[in-house]
Design a protein around this motif. Structure first.
Motif: not given
Length: 125
Positions: A32-34, A63, A65, A72, A99, A102, A110-112
């Protein structure tokens, strides 16, 4: 009997897949983040002066926001192979990412996951 078990345990651990920093467990959130990434900064891991050999594969999962402009904020180290150089490089690269705004609001998480080789010797002619 004990030696056989010890040899088997060492052999089995050598065949175990490398630690994935939570990639499989957090696949949906990472995907979802990518999908929101507009610009991805390169990951530049510093090479120690005494580096030798092929290096080690390391990973880190962060992680964070996003603010309303897609920048970021609130970076948190969630999982890592505990390599300081990799942790710093991943956070530094993530700060440069941009990004789409939001989608889940500014409180969404979010996470990468970042992967790289640390401690590799430079190529010699």
């Amino acid at each position: 009997m004990t030696t056989t078990f010890l040899v088997f345990a060492l052999f089995a651990s050598a065949l175990a897949p490398p630690y994935d920093c939570g990639l499989q467990a957090n696949r949906a959130l990472i995907d979802k983040t990518r999908a929101l990434v507009e610009y991805r900064a390169p990951l530049n891991v510093e090479t120690p002066e005494m580096a030798s050999g092929p290096g080690r594969q390391e990973c880190v999962r962060l992680e964070f926001q996003l603010d309303r402009y897609g920048k970021v904020t609130n970076i948190v180290l969630k999982e890592s192979t505990n390599e300081l150089l990799m942790n710093v490089a991943a956070a530094h690269a993530l700060r440069k990412y941009t990004f789409k705004s939001a989608a889940g609001g500014t409180h969404a998480v979010y996470s990468l996951m970042f992967e790289g080789v640390v401690g590799a010797a430079p190529p010699y002619p």
